[in-house]
Design a protein around this motif. Sequence first.
Motif, PDB file in Angstrom:
ATOM      1  N   GLN A 455       0.828  -1.202   0.000  1.00 24.61           N
ATOM      2  CA  GLN A 455       0.000   0.000   0.000  1.00 24.61           C
ATOM      3  C   GLN A 455       0.869   1.261   0.000  1.00 24.61           C
ATOM      4  O   GLN A 455       0.623   2.208  -0.758  1.00 24.61           O
ATOM      5  CB  GLN A 455      -0.909  -0.004   1.229  1.00 24.61           C
ATOM      6  N   ASN A 456       1.909   1.266   0.831  1.00 25.16           N
ATOM      7  CA  ASN A 456       2.789   2.426   0.905  1.00 25.16           C
ATOM      8  C   ASN A 456       3.551   2.647  -0.394  1.00 25.16           C
ATOM      9  O   ASN A 456       3.744   3.789  -0.828  1.00 25.16           O
ATOM     10  CB  ASN A 456       3.780   2.261   2.060  1.00 25.16           C
ATOM     11  N   VAL A 457       3.991   1.539  -1.030  1.00 23.42           N
ATOM     12  CA  VAL A 457       4.720   1.654  -2.295  1.00 23.42           C
ATOM     13  C   VAL A 457       3.825   2.232  -3.385  1.00 23.42           C
ATOM     14  O   VAL A 457       4.237   3.110  -4.148  1.00 23.42           O
ATOM     15  CB  VAL A 457       5.288   0.273  -2.713  1.00 23.42           C
ATOM     16  N   ILE A 458       2.581   1.756  -3.462  1.00 27.97           N
ATOM     17  CA  ILE A 458       1.660   2.272  -4.479  1.00 27.97           C
ATOM     18  C   ILE A 458       1.393   3.754  -4.250  1.00 27.97           C
ATOM     19  O   ILE A 458       1.366   4.545  -5.204  1.00 27.97           O
ATOM     20  CB  ILE A 458       0.336   1.475  -4.469  1.00 27.97           C
ATOM     21  N   GLU A 459       1.217   4.156  -3.000  1.00 24.24           N
ATOM     22  CA  GLU A 459       0.997   5.587  -2.721  1.00 24.24           C
ATOM     23  C   GLU A 459       2.211   6.411  -3.140  1.00 24.24           C
ATOM     24  O   GLU A 459       2.081   7.482  -3.722  1.00 24.24           O
ATOM     25  CB  GLU A 459       0.700   5.804  -1.241  1.00 24.24           C
ATOM     26  N   ARG A 460       3.399   5.894  -2.839  1.00 25.73           N
ATOM     27  CA  ARG A 460       4.630   6.599  -3.216  1.00 25.73           C
ATOM     28  C   ARG A 460       4.732   6.735  -4.737  1.00 25.73           C
ATOM     29  O   ARG A 460       5.095   7.802  -5.248  1.00 25.73           O
ATOM     30  CB  ARG A 460       5.835   5.841  -2.665  1.00 25.73           C
ATOM     31  N   LEU A 461       4.400   5.660  -5.460  1.00 23.89           N
ATOM     32  CA  LEU A 461       4.457   5.713  -6.925  1.00 23.89           C
ATOM     33  C   LEU A 461       3.485   6.758  -7.474  1.00 23.89           C
ATOM     34  O   LEU A 461       3.822   7.525  -8.372  1.00 23.89           O
ATOM     35  CB  LEU A 461       4.125   4.339  -7.511  1.00 23.89           C
ATOM     36  N   VAL A 462       2.262   6.772  -6.943  1.00 21.35           N
ATOM     37  CA  VAL A 462       1.251   7.719  -7.415  1.00 21.35           C
ATOM     38  C   VAL A 462       1.704   9.148  -7.184  1.00 21.35           C
ATOM     39  O   VAL A 462       1.526  10.026  -8.032  1.00 21.35           O
ATOM     40  CB  VAL A 462      -0.102   7.453  -6.706  1.00 21.35           C
ATOM     41  N   VAL A 463       2.332   9.401  -6.042  1.00 18.73           N
ATOM     42  CA  VAL A 463       2.715  10.768  -5.669  1.00 18.73           C
ATOM     43  C   VAL A 463       3.966  11.238  -6.399  1.00 18.73           C
ATOM     44  O   VAL A 463       4.061  12.399  -6.804  1.00 18.73           O
ATOM     45  CB  VAL A 463       2.922  10.851  -4.135  1.00 18.73           C
ATOM     46  N   THR A 464       4.938  10.332  -6.593  1.00 21.05           N
ATOM     47  CA  THR A 464       6.258  10.776  -7.078  1.00 21.05           C
ATOM     48  C   THR A 464       6.521  10.514  -8.560  1.00 21.05           C
ATOM     49  O   THR A 464       7.459  11.078  -9.112  1.00 21.05           O
ATOM     50  CB  THR A 464       7.378  10.085  -6.272  1.00 21.05           C
ATOM     51  N   ALA A 465       5.738   9.651  -9.214  1.00 16.82           N
ATOM     52  CA  ALA A 465       6.020   9.285 -10.610  1.00 16.82           C
ATOM     53  C   ALA A 465       5.899  10.507 -11.527  1.00 16.82           C
ATOM     54  O   ALA A 465       5.082  11.397 -11.298  1.00 16.82           O
ATOM     55  CB  ALA A 465       5.086   8.183 -11.071  1.00 16.82           C
ATOM     56  N   ASP A 466       6.730  10.519 -12.574  1.00 11.31           N
ATOM     57  CA  ASP A 466       6.732  11.643 -13.512  1.00 11.31           C
ATOM     58  C   ASP A 466       5.913  11.347 -14.770  1.00 11.31           C
ATOM     59  O   ASP A 466       5.980  12.086 -15.751  1.00 11.31           O
ATOM     60  CB  ASP A 466       8.164  12.007 -13.903  1.00 11.31           C
ATOM     61  N   SER A 467       5.153  10.248 -14.759  1.00 14.10           N
ATOM     62  CA  SER A 467       4.288   9.926 -15.901  1.00 14.10           C
ATOM     63  C   SER A 467       3.072   9.165 -15.387  1.00 14.10           C
ATOM     64  O   SER A 467       3.084   8.624 -14.270  1.00 14.10           O
ATOM     65  CB  SER A 467       5.035   9.078 -16.932  1.00 14.10           C
ATOM     66  N   ASP A 468       2.011   9.129 -16.192  1.00 16.16           N
ATOM     67  CA  ASP A 468       0.789   8.445 -15.775  1.00 16.16           C
ATOM     68  C   ASP A 468       0.933   6.933 -15.787  1.00 16.16           C
ATOM     69  O   ASP A 468       0.229   6.232 -15.060  1.00 16.16           O
ATOM     70  CB  ASP A 468      -0.388   8.859 -16.661  1.00 16.16           C
ATOM     71  N   ILE A 469       1.845   6.406 -16.615  1.00 19.40           N
ATOM     72  CA  ILE A 469       2.102   4.968 -16.628  1.00 19.40           C
ATOM     73  C   ILE A 469       3.245   4.686 -15.661  1.00 19.40           C
ATOM     74  O   ILE A 469       4.357   5.180 -15.844  1.00 19.40           O
ATOM     75  CB  ILE A 469       2.446   4.464 -18.041  1.00 19.40           C
ATOM     76  N   LEU A 470       2.967   3.924 -14.606  1.00 22.94           N
ATOM     77  CA  LEU A 470       3.975   3.624 -13.594  1.00 22.94           C
ATOM     78  C   LEU A 470       4.878   2.507 -14.097  1.00 22.94           C
ATOM     79  O   LEU A 470       4.399   1.439 -14.474  1.00 22.94           O
ATOM     80  CB  LEU A 470       3.292   3.208 -12.286  1.00 22.94           C
ATOM     81  N   ARG A 471       6.200   2.781 -14.093  1.00 23.19           N
ATOM     82  CA  ARG A 471       7.161   1.827 -14.643  1.00 23.19           C
ATOM     83  C   ARG A 471       8.133   1.363 -13.574  1.00 23.19           C
ATOM     84  O   ARG A 471       8.140   1.872 -12.448  1.00 23.19           O
ATOM     85  CB  ARG A 471       7.899   2.447 -15.828  1.00 23.19           C
ATOM     86  N   ALA A 472       8.985   0.404 -13.942  1.00 27.98           N
ATOM     87  CA  ALA A 472       9.898  -0.215 -12.980  1.00 27.98           C
ATOM     88  C   ALA A 472      10.833   0.800 -12.340  1.00 27.98           C
ATOM     89  O   ALA A 472      11.102   0.735 -11.142  1.00 27.98           O
ATOM     90  CB  ALA A 472      10.707  -1.315 -13.678  1.00 27.98           C
ATOM     91  N   HIS A 473      11.334   1.763 -13.118  1.00 23.58           N
ATOM     92  CA  HIS A 473      12.308   2.708 -12.558  1.00 23.58           C
ATOM     93  C   HIS A 473      11.675   3.695 -11.576  1.00 23.58           C
ATOM     94  O   HIS A 473      12.381   4.431 -10.886  1.00 23.58           O
ATOM     95  CB  HIS A 473      13.024   3.464 -13.677  1.00 23.58           C
ATOM     96  N   HIS A 474      10.330   3.705 -11.478  1.00 24.77           N
ATOM     97  CA  HIS A 474       9.669   4.545 -10.481  1.00 24.77           C
ATOM     98  C   HIS A 474       9.691   3.908  -9.096  1.00 24.77           C
ATOM     99  O   HIS A 474       9.412   4.573  -8.103  1.00 24.77           O
ATOM    100  CB  HIS A 474       8.200   4.800 -10.877  1.00 24.77           C
ATOM    101  N   LEU A 475       9.993   2.608  -9.031  1.00 26.62           N
ATOM    102  CA  LEU A 475       9.975   1.883  -7.759  1.00 26.62           C
ATOM    103  C   LEU A 475      11.076   2.363  -6.823  1.00 26.62           C
ATOM    104  O   LEU A 475      12.109   2.894  -7.281  1.00 26.62           O
ATOM    105  CB  LEU A 475      10.162   0.384  -8.006  1.00 26.62           C
ATOM    106  N   PRO A 476      10.893   2.162  -5.503  1.00 25.48           N
ATOM    107  CA  PRO A 476      11.989   2.419  -4.571  1.00 25.48           C
ATOM    108  C   PRO A 476      13.219   1.619  -4.977  1.00 25.48           C
ATOM    109  O   PRO A 476      13.099   0.482  -5.460  1.00 25.48           O
ATOM    110  CB  PRO A 476      11.428   1.928  -3.223  1.00 25.48           C
ATOM    111  N   ASN A 477      14.405   2.165  -4.756  1.00 25.72           N
ATOM    112  CA  ASN A 477      15.631   1.556  -5.253  1.00 25.72           C
ATOM    113  C   ASN A 477      15.839   0.147  -4.702  1.00 25.72           C
ATOM    114  O   ASN A 477      16.339  -0.733  -5.406  1.00 25.72           O
ATOM    115  CB  ASN A 477      16.829   2.443  -4.902  1.00 25.72           C
ATOM    116  N   SER A 478      15.441  -0.091  -3.435  1.00 24.43           N
ATOM    117  CA  SER A 478      15.668  -1.409  -2.844  1.00 24.43           C
ATOM    118  C   SER A 478      14.886  -2.500  -3.585  1.00 24.43           C
ATOM    119  O   SER A 478      15.404  -3.584  -3.844  1.00 24.43           O
ATOM    120  CB  SER A 478      15.255  -1.388  -1.362  1.00 24.43           C
ATOM    121  N   ILE A 479      13.658  -2.204  -3.947  1.00 23.17           N
ATOM    122  CA  ILE A 479      12.834  -3.178  -4.672  1.00 23.17           C
ATOM    123  C   ILE A 479      13.356  -3.355  -6.089  1.00 23.17           C
ATOM    124  O   ILE A 479      13.445  -4.471  -6.611  1.00 23.17           O
ATOM    125  CB  ILE A 479      11.363  -2.730  -4.685  1.00 23.17           C
TER     126      ILE A 479
END
Length: 558
Positions: A455-479
């Motif tokens: 849940q926290n990762v999805i919220e982070r992706l929605v807030v921080t991503a620079d495009s509407d399509i969420l991609r692998a490089h948007h993930l936290p670095n550890s994952i």
Amino acid sequence: MNWDKTGHLKSLNTKAVELLGLDPKQCLGQAAPELLSCGKLLSFLQEAPDKGKIMQVNGQDCYVCLEQMQGPEQGSTLILRPGQEQIDEYLQKEFTYLLDNSYDGIIVADNLRILKVNSSFGRITGVSPSLLVGRYIDKLDATKHVCLAALVEVIRLTRHHKKTITLQRKLRSGNEIFVTCNPVFNQRQQVDRVVINVRDIKELKKLEDQIKKLSVLRREGETPQQHHAALGEIVAESPSMKRLLQLVLRVSQVNSTVLLSGESGTGKDVVARLIHRISCCNKEPFVSVNCGAVPENLLESEFFGYEKGAFTSASRTGKPGLFEQANGGTFFLDEVGELPLNLQVKLLKVIQDQSCRRLGSTRNIDLNIRFIAASNRDLRKMVAEGQFREDLFYRLYVVPINIDPLRQRRDDILPLAIMFLKEFNEKYGTSRSLGHELISILESYNWPGNVRELQNVIERLVVTADSDILRAHHLPNSIYQEALEDGVYWWVGENLNLRQARDALERQMIQKAVAKTGNARKASHLLGIDHSTVVRKAQRLGLNLKSVASKSQQKNQP
């Protein structure tokens, strides 16, 4: 009768002239509203149905249909077919259509032969309908198929008793069926036809379970938003979660104490709220307390409440405790393993006696509380180590429910991710969507923080991503790095050119080879290139070979 695309009559034959009483010289070129005095026929034209229908035209029963013409001759043709033969043909088609769209298997038979068999009969029994249509009933080989034997028997019994008869039979496939035969009487009250329904008991049971779940989870007049709130974050696509939900549905109908176990973040609090929500006491309070979050010196006064003057800082009016607040409803003890031993014995007494006493009071308060406890710790081990009372453990261990970690129910990961994505899209006014490569990583990652981490990762992706399509490089670095190391993913984005994609693949292959062999020299043999090439490429790609080898050794240590 032919109409052009503007709705004006182009031509008609003598039968139409006779049936409608029209003068060809006067009606050609006229529009339908001016031409047709029959209101029903006019409304039929305006509706332009896909199929025909039976209707009266100038006092005569007719089969009427409207066919649309394509190509250069655009327009429509109105077909009127008077006579019982045409009507019977239409009704026969309608009957066959309805029969074939029935979910139940249906057979229609007269006193001698089988007249109709729909496709659902074949689906349920495995007997092809074409093998039965037209066959004499007394010629059916009852030894070949259990269902044929049931048909012969149920028809015989229905004719003899002149009433509806139902038989239950088990097929060789293991499925059980209900075979219900209904008599159709003629004017002399003799059985003229029989209509047989065949139902799969397994399918009926499945539908019954679905209805029960819906009736329990969806209250009358409840909005979709309220229904969603009731289920919370429950997703049950994996077999283990489906079994858990079935157990929750059964447990919620009784008042037994429940002990929820599972790793942190698996959703124990969500399950506890669901049990309360679908229980008979759902209108009463649901009181939740995290036993590890309340200071130890306040626990007793918070749980039991106190009278005025019970201690120095006590309120002048006194205060009801959490037990009193939960009276009639559900008390949820989250992280019950964090309770100090001196309070455990008092909790045990409250559960046993269903009564409590405020601090500073001499009066017992009667309670009617359903207790649900939860812990991410091994309570059995804590009992063995003297950290948790054995008698309290067994008092809580009435209905144990274990919630598997997310890595053991991977079928739930994508539905959960989609649910959280929708929630955060609505919250932040965004329109994010999951890319295919991202989904692959989400489903393969081990999620040590379970549902809460997802849940926290999805919220982070929605807030921080620079495009509407969420991609692998948007993930936290550890994952992202773990996915690279495990070989789950190497294509780091659709917008990369060939050189960037090649670098990503080389980095992953070198990383895996060094992790497997322990050093760059052995890795070069595995990769089929020179040692110096491995070192040079690793430097260019920003890969620390010593760090990779060290992490691999630590990971492989017992």
